[in-house]
Design a protein around this motif. Structure first.
Motif, PDB file in Angstrom:
ATOM      1  N   GLN A 337      13.381 -38.265  18.448  1.00 49.12           N
ATOM      2  CA  GLN A 337      13.132 -37.198  17.664  1.00 49.12           C
ATOM      3  C   GLN A 337      14.386 -36.609  16.975  1.00 49.12           C
ATOM      4  O   GLN A 337      14.474 -36.377  15.786  1.00 49.12           O
ATOM      5  N   VAL A 338      15.406 -37.024  17.829  1.00 45.08           N
ATOM      6  CA  VAL A 338      16.950 -36.420  17.150  1.00 45.08           C
ATOM      7  C   VAL A 338      17.213 -37.441  15.966  1.00 45.08           C
ATOM      8  O   VAL A 338      17.583 -36.953  14.768  1.00 45.08           O
ATOM      9  N   LEU A 339      16.879 -38.731  16.060  1.00 47.97           N
ATOM     10  CA  LEU A 339      17.366 -39.680  15.191  1.00 47.97           C
ATOM     11  C   LEU A 339      16.241 -39.376  13.762  1.00 47.97           C
ATOM     12  O   LEU A 339      16.704 -39.441  12.735  1.00 47.97           O
ATOM     13  N   LYS A 345      14.675 -36.039   5.513  1.00 50.18           N
ATOM     14  CA  LYS A 345      13.306 -35.242   5.607  1.00 50.18           C
ATOM     15  C   LYS A 345      12.938 -34.717   6.862  1.00 50.18           C
ATOM     16  O   LYS A 345      12.001 -35.186   7.488  1.00 50.18           O
ATOM     17  N   SER A 346      13.831 -33.880   7.572  1.00 51.14           N
ATOM     18  CA  SER A 346      13.655 -33.757   8.876  1.00 51.14           C
ATOM     19  C   SER A 346      12.946 -32.598   9.019  1.00 51.14           C
ATOM     20  O   SER A 346      12.549 -31.624   8.215  1.00 51.14           O
ATOM     21  N   PHE A 347      11.878 -32.599  10.189  1.00 49.85           N
ATOM     22  CA  PHE A 347      10.779 -31.458  10.412  1.00 49.85           C
ATOM     23  C   PHE A 347      11.774 -30.134  10.744  1.00 49.85           C
ATOM     24  O   PHE A 347      11.145 -28.927  10.228  1.00 49.85           O
ATOM     25  N   SER A 348      13.018 -30.323  11.379  1.00 51.02           N
ATOM     26  CA  SER A 348      13.632 -29.108  11.695  1.00 51.02           C
ATOM     27  C   SER A 348      14.065 -28.321  10.316  1.00 51.02           C
ATOM     28  O   SER A 348      14.171 -27.006  10.331  1.00 51.02           O
ATOM     29  N   GLU A 349      14.173 -29.041   9.176  1.00 49.37           N
ATOM     30  CA  GLU A 349      14.495 -28.210   7.969  1.00 49.37           C
ATOM     31  C   GLU A 349      13.628 -27.561   7.568  1.00 49.37           C
ATOM     32  O   GLU A 349      13.897 -26.315   7.013  1.00 49.37           O
ATOM     33  N   ALA A 350      12.369 -27.721   7.802  1.00 51.25           N
ATOM     34  CA  ALA A 350      11.023 -26.984   7.333  1.00 51.25           C
ATOM     35  C   ALA A 350      11.076 -25.645   8.023  1.00 51.25           C
ATOM     36  O   ALA A 350      11.106 -24.579   7.555  1.00 51.25           O
ATOM     37  N   ILE A 380       6.673 -35.778  16.623  1.00 48.52           N
ATOM     38  CA  ILE A 380       6.606 -34.169  16.842  1.00 48.52           C
ATOM     39  C   ILE A 380       5.657 -34.138  18.470  1.00 48.52           C
ATOM     40  O   ILE A 380       4.836 -34.877  18.637  1.00 48.52           O
ATOM     41  N   THR A 381       6.188 -33.202  19.127  1.00 45.95           N
ATOM     42  CA  THR A 381       5.388 -33.066  20.548  1.00 45.95           C
ATOM     43  C   THR A 381       4.188 -32.075  20.336  1.00 45.95           C
ATOM     44  O   THR A 381       4.131 -31.465  19.077  1.00 45.95           O
ATOM     45  N   PRO A 382       3.028 -32.238  21.132  1.00 40.86           N
ATOM     46  CA  PRO A 382       1.990 -31.407  21.095  1.00 40.86           C
ATOM     47  C   PRO A 382       2.173 -30.030  21.025  1.00 40.86           C
ATOM     48  O   PRO A 382       1.408 -29.338  20.387  1.00 40.86           O
ATOM     49  N   CYS A 404      -3.333 -31.446   9.448  1.00 40.37           N
ATOM     50  CA  CYS A 404      -2.189 -31.783  10.416  1.00 40.37           C
ATOM     51  C   CYS A 404      -2.867 -32.477  11.675  1.00 40.37           C
ATOM     52  O   CYS A 404      -2.315 -33.402  12.107  1.00 40.37           O
ATOM     53  N   ILE A 405      -3.836 -31.711  12.261  1.00 36.48           N
ATOM     54  CA  ILE A 405      -4.373 -32.441  13.426  1.00 36.48           C
ATOM     55  C   ILE A 405      -4.877 -33.619  13.464  1.00 36.48           C
ATOM     56  O   ILE A 405      -4.697 -34.674  14.234  1.00 36.48           O
ATOM     57  N   GLU A 406      -5.778 -33.814  12.325  1.00 40.13           N
ATOM     58  CA  GLU A 406      -6.231 -35.022  11.996  1.00 40.13           C
ATOM     59  C   GLU A 406      -5.155 -36.150  11.726  1.00 40.13           C
ATOM     60  O   GLU A 406      -5.349 -37.400  12.440  1.00 40.13           O
ATOM     61  N   TYR A 407      -4.295 -35.686  11.007  1.00 37.30           N
ATOM     62  CA  TYR A 407      -3.180 -36.875  10.784  1.00 37.30           C
ATOM     63  C   TYR A 407      -2.515 -37.174  11.993  1.00 37.30           C
ATOM     64  O   TYR A 407      -2.006 -38.424  12.299  1.00 37.30           O
ATOM     65  N   TYR A 408      -2.124 -36.173  12.954  1.00 41.85           N
ATOM     66  CA  TYR A 408      -1.259 -36.359  14.109  1.00 41.85           C
ATOM     67  C   TYR A 408      -2.221 -37.409  14.997  1.00 41.85           C
ATOM     68  O   TYR A 408      -1.534 -38.271  15.690  1.00 41.85           O
TER      69      TYR A 408
END
Length: 548
Positions: A337-339, A345-350, A380-382, A404-408
């Motif tokens: 996740q850190v990498l 395009k990090s998730f944390s940016e959002a 991404i964790t549950p 998002c659920i379907e894609y995950y």
């Protein structure tokens, strides 16, 4: 301290503030030649029950000034005893010849021994933790005698709030007559950090702002934090530096909450079971005023959610031990996740766009959240999925939440165990019904077909099995059992064979279960017919094969 005048100094402070540590450090830094006394004695009253034992400890613990910084030894004890014998004559000499058998001392001699401590610097610690049969009045009386008659300088270290009402009354009654100087030891967080941290240590330099942010003023807690960081660090050396940073951040907070009873730190169970999620708010948004205060501390400390890595660190805090296998497993997942978050395009940016602004930018937040989620779904964790879905639903974007659920699930379908919420540490934090239903269906769809080896491996050596296990074993042929037994070499073979034959020996098994043992037995007969040695081998399981 340089003054030759006999005096009594009291250092008062709360538990763990570093009173004893600071005293010992200052004493070690002081020039021994500048001390006006000849010797030094440090005594902890912890568990000391009688006046006789207290006085004898003063004598037993005495060392020369040059030995300050070292522990009293048998040699120093013998030197004290020899000095005492010279002062108190033949009777004492005769008894002291029996050293080191301390129990041989007569009470009279033990009581007299402490009077040999002329011109001695004495530190008496842990007054509040003395034994119940030793009165504060007796302790202060002895201190007064040593000061007035033996020209001793005495330091008394205590936590007055730890005294019960009777001992506190005794202390207050005699303090004016006995005590010359009284200091309140109440260091600030900055001063505690100065005391406990090593100036040129990189780890301590990184730890310092964390301690100050929480305002930790307990030296013992700081030392425990340092120790836990020290034992965790070697296990994280092969991962990104962010993991060690998170470990230090988490260990500092968790240790403070676990050990402190200061009325300020959030309760440990509240922290460990925290309902904070990725949104930074509780799921039900209903908190007491007290809980809001705790939550404010956590948010000021930038602790917004607890993950699997944090839970492993919580075990380290509770046990003082690192489970290397479990820590490495969770660290590996977090490292991925850190990498990913280091990319453009990090998730944390959002989430930073959501947390760090009061701008009217809902559409921008939603669009960035959705796109970054899809780009980082593999990491991404549950629990963070739940946070994302919850936010989208609250912003009236159920369509994107469901997508998002379907894609995950599609992205992570090869990790079918991820969808097993019964085995997920944060199952209670998965609150969205859509996620729960989708995960349950994904578990059924993705579960691989069990083989005979899978089932036998699972039930071998155990006293239970499930419906699915019986179904797989009853559908297996003689050839299947034959291949299983022939392909296994080693310690597991015997447990495998016994697991397959056990149904025939249990009285309350079904016909289907008994048939499994019969099929396995046929496979063993085939193996036994192959050679004389195998015939002897299968016979050890009760399977008879006629000699050819």
């Amino acid at each position: 301290m340089r003054s030759p005048d006999p005096e009594v100094l009291v250092i008062r402070g709360e538990w763990g503030t570093g009173k004893t540590f600071t005293w010992k450090r200052l004493l070690n830094e002081f020039r021994k030649d500048d001390l006006p006394t000849k010797r030094y004695s440090y005594v902890s009253l912890f568990g000391v029950n009688t006046l006789e034992d207290f006085r004898f400890l003063l004598f037993q613990q005495c060392i020369t000034n040059s030995a300050i910084g070292t522990e009293p030894s048998m040699q120093s004890f013998k030197e004290n005893a020899a000095s005492f014998a010279e002062s108190y004559g033949r009777k004492a000499t005769k008894l002291l010849n029996r050293i080191p058998i301390i129990s041989d001392f007569m009470g009279e001699v033990k009581s007299l021994a402490y009077l040999s401590l002329g011109e001695t610097l004495i530190c008496i610690d842990d007054l509040e933790r003395k034994g119940k049969d030793l009165d504060v009045r007796e302790i202060l009386g002895t201190i007064s005698q040593l000061k007035e008659e033996k020209s001793c300088k005495i330091v008394l270290i205590l936590n007055a709030s730890g005294l019960d009402s009777e001992n506190r009354s005794q202390f207050e009654a005699y303090r004016e007559k006995v005590i010359d100087i009284e200091l309140a030891f109440s260091p600030t967080a900055e001063e505690c950090a100065e005391i406990a941290l090593t100036p040129h240590s990189l780890t301590d330099t990184q730890l310092r702002p964390l301690l100050l942010k929480l305002g930790i003023t307990n030296i013992r807690v700081i030392f425990r934090i340092k120790r836990l960081i020290k034992i965790v660090t070697p296990h994280l050396k092969d991962f990104e530096p962010e993991l060690l940073q998170q470990a230090m951040h988490t260990l500092t907070l968790f240790t403070w909450c676990y050990l402190s009873d200061d009325g300020v730190s959030p309760p440990y169970e509240f922290l460990k079971g925290s309902r904070l999620n990725i949104l930074g708010v509780p799921d039900d948004e209903v908190d007491s005023e007290e809980e809001n205060g705790w939550r404010s501390i956590l948010q000021d400390y930038s602790f917004f959610d607890i993950d699997e890595f944090d839970l492993v660190l919580a075990d380290v805090v509770e046990t003082g031990y690192v489970n290397a296998r479990v820590l490495r497993k969770t660290a590996t997942n977090l490292n991925s996740q850190v990498l990913a978050n280091k990319g453009d395009k990090s998730f944390s940016e959002a989430w930073r766009l959501y947390h760090d602004s009061f701008s009217d930018n809902q559409d921008q937040v939603v669009d960035l959240m959705f796109s970054r989620f899809k780009e980082n779904a593999a990491y991404i964790t549950p629990m963070n999925l739940n946070g994302t879905v919850s936010l989208l639903r609250e912003l009236n974007r159920d369509d994107l939440a469901d997508e998002c659920i379907e894609y995950y699930i599609e992205t992570r379908k090869s990790e079918y165990k991820l969808f097993d919420l019964d085995d997920y540490a944060f199952a209670d934090d998965i609150t969205d019904p859509g996620i729960k239903n989708a995960f349950e269906k994904a578990m059924v769809d993705a579960e691989p077909e069990l083989t005979l080896r899978d089932v036998v491996t699972r039930i071998a050596g155990k006293n239970g099995w499930g419906i699915k296990d019986i179904e797989v074993m009853s559908n297996a042929s003689v050839d299947d059992f034959y291949q299983l037994f022939k392909s296994e070499n080693g310690d597991h073979l015997r447990s495998y064979v016994k697991a397959c034959l056990q149904f025939k020996r249990i009285s309350n098994t079904s016909d289907t279960e008994k048939a499994i043992s019969s099929t396995a037995e046929e496979a063993l007969k085939r193996i036994g017919a192959e050679s004389d040695i195998n015939r002897r081998r299968v016979s050890s399981y009760g399977v008879k094969v006629d000699a050819t």
